[in-house]
Design an enzyme around this catalytic site. Structure first.
Site, mmCIF file in Angstrom:
data_model
loop_
_atom_site.group_PDB
_atom_site.id
_atom_site.type_symbol
_atom_site.label_atom_id
_atom_site.label_comp_id
_atom_site.label_asym_id
_atom_site.label_seq_id
_atom_site.Cartn_x
_atom_site.Cartn_y
_atom_site.Cartn_z
ATOM 1 N N CYS A 145 -71.343 14.121 -54.255
ATOM 2 C CA CYS A 145 -72.230 13.488 -53.284
ATOM 3 C C CYS A 145 -73.614 14.072 -53.532
ATOM 4 O O CYS A 145 -73.855 15.234 -53.223
ATOM 5 C CB CYS A 145 -71.766 13.754 -51.858
ATOM 6 S SG CYS A 145 -72.962 13.212 -50.618
ATOM 7 N N CYS A 186 -75.859 14.539 -49.966
ATOM 8 C CA CYS A 186 -75.509 15.595 -49.004
ATOM 9 C C CYS A 186 -74.262 16.275 -49.558
ATOM 10 O O CYS A 186 -74.349 16.877 -50.626
ATOM 11 C CB CYS A 186 -75.358 15.070 -47.583
ATOM 12 S SG CYS A 186 -74.444 13.533 -47.368
ATOM 13 N N SER A 187 -73.125 16.213 -48.882
ATOM 14 C CA SER A 187 -71.929 16.785 -49.484
ATOM 15 C C SER A 187 -70.693 16.109 -48.925
ATOM 16 O O SER A 187 -69.732 16.748 -48.526
ATOM 17 C CB SER A 187 -71.877 18.308 -49.295
ATOM 18 O OG SER A 187 -72.302 18.662 -48.004
ATOM 19 N N CYS A 188 -70.723 14.764 -48.900
ATOM 20 C CA CYS A 188 -69.584 13.974 -48.433
ATOM 21 C C CYS A 188 -68.335 14.340 -49.226
ATOM 22 O O CYS A 188 -68.390 14.479 -50.454
ATOM 23 C CB CYS A 188 -69.857 12.488 -48.608
ATOM 24 S SG CYS A 188 -71.267 11.916 -47.660
#
Lengths: 120, 213, 90
Positions: free
Chosen positions: B118, B121-123
């Site tokens: 991701c 962000c950090s999905c």
């Protein structure tokens, strides 16, 4: 940092940048569990959004607006609680004055997280 | 300061010790967490039990859930087809509480290797696999994976043949992804439980491969 | 929606979910995912319009040009319909 070639590019949109090695993938403790306060932050995000006070998009928007300095200097869940709090105030869950009063009360309870969160 | 008297509080519901923050100085952000939580309780928006339940729910989500899904897909062609068609429904069918997660399964084959990232962000498929590893959230992983996936893979110790196509999936919106790693050779007679033990977290992100027996 | 699409090269400020490295790039719709509330509204707590979300597949050659690590590798991303325009003609 502002990209001089494209001022419209925002700091969090980092796909394709060159960057150093992937950090600590095999470090001992890489698989750490989070601490209680961090897990509570995570839970507050899920609960606050499940109850309709904000969305994950609102969480991200504030994280992005907090800027790159926050990304570099604060931990993941420090950034999250800052964003959750702002979203909850924007969503009308409580006021800034409520928060100020409560934070003063909490920090007067003791010197450690254990002392200050006792009974809650 | 001796603190043996509350050692029993130091195990999280997942059975792991919490990191020791009860005994360090209260930080500004910890103060904010306590204040926000108590305000939400006072305003009738949540309860302490609801917060504790949510933590317990999240702690129950670990890579072993995904490993069971992968092992079943390896063993059961019908389940495999259902998983590739609708991974959310197929994981729910196995009894996993994945909440509103919208999951897509992507499968590694002899000529294709998938990787998840991701960049914005950090999905991560946290409602199935639990919280992401720290490196997944790092600037280096988020930046480089879409541009030099093979070089990133090499840092994880994975080298692919030239003729393998690497498919990188950037989780930019509402879907989350799980990689179905290639079933290792020599596992034909293994049970689902034995197979699940070969499926690592990284193999379901695509930065690793399944262990060989 | 046509199968070959270009990501619009828009550069608005504010919260968007279209990574900058894909803007202006041409790809193929891998699958369509149905309608989702527009995150560009949700992020600001506004009522969200529904937008169709597509998975678009790009080649690394298209995204990175001559510096691609391996031109035939691919990159898939989810892009909302209002960021896509037909590119069949090119």
């Amino acid at each position: 940092m502002l990209d001089p070639k494209n001022p419209a590019r925002r700091w969090h949109d980092m796909g394709g940048d060159t960057a150093g090695p992937i950090p600590d993938m095999d470090a001992p403790g890489e698989d750490h569990d989070f601490s209680l306060w961090e897990k509570r932050v995570d839970a507050l995000m899920i609960i606050g959004s499940a109850k309709g006070y904000f969305t994950v998009d609102g969480l991200r928007r504030v994280l992005e607006d907090m800027g790159e300095d926050a990304f570099e200097k604060m931990t993941y869940y420090e950034r999250w609680i800052a964003s959750i709090n702002q979203n909850l105030i924007e969503g009308g869950a409580y006021t800034t004055a409520d928060l100020a009063e409560k934070m003063a009360e909490v920090s007067a309870r003791g010197k450690t997280y254990g002392d200050a969160s006792a009974g809650s | 300061m001796p603190h043996d008297h509350h050692d029993h509080d130091h195990l999280s519901p997942s059975g792991h010790p919490y990191r020791a923050d009860d005994d360090t100085d209260l930080s500004y952000w910890q103060t904010m967490e306590i204040a926000v939580r108590e305000l939400l309780v006072e305003k009738g928006i949540t309860t302490p039990a609801e917060v504790a339940d949510q933590i317990e729910t999240m702690d129950a989500r670990t890579p072993s859930n995904g490993a069971k899904v992968v092992a079943r897909a390896w063993s059961d062609p019908e389940y495999h087809a259902a998983l590739m068609k609708d991974a959310s429904a197929a994981t729910r069918e196995m009894g996993f509480d994945i909440g509103p997660l919208k999951l897509i399964a992507v499968e590694n084959t002899d000529d294709t290797h998938n990787m998840i990232v991701c960049t914005l962000c950090s999905c991560y498929p946290r409602n199935l696999l639990g919280l992401p590893p720290d490196w997944y959230k790092s600037r280096a992983y988020r930046s480089r994976t879409v541009r030099e996936p093979r070089s990133v893979l090499a840092e994880f110790g994975v080298t692919l043949p030239e003729n393998t196509t690497v498919r990188v999936h950037d989780s930019t919106a509402d879907m989350r992804y799980i990689v179905i790693p290639k079933r290792p050779q020599g596992t034909e007679n293994m049970s689902e439980d034995e197979l699940a033990a070969l499926v690592t977290r990284d193999s379901m992100i695509g930065t690793g491969v399944a262990k060989t027996p | 929606m046509t199968q070959v699409v270009r990501v619009k090269p828009m550069m608005p400020p504010g919260h968007v979910r279209t990574p900058i490295y894909l803007r202006g790039k041409i790809g193929t719709i891998e699958r369509s995912l149905g309608e989702f509330p527009n995150p560009e509204d949700l992020a600001y707590g506004r009522p969200a319009t529904a937008k169709t979300l597509h998975r678009v597949r790009f080649t690394m050659a298209e995204v990175w040009g001559a510096i691609a690590e391996n031109p035939d590798d691919t990159l898939d991303a989810e892009i909302y319909e209002h960021w896509l325009e037909p590119a069949d003609a090119t």
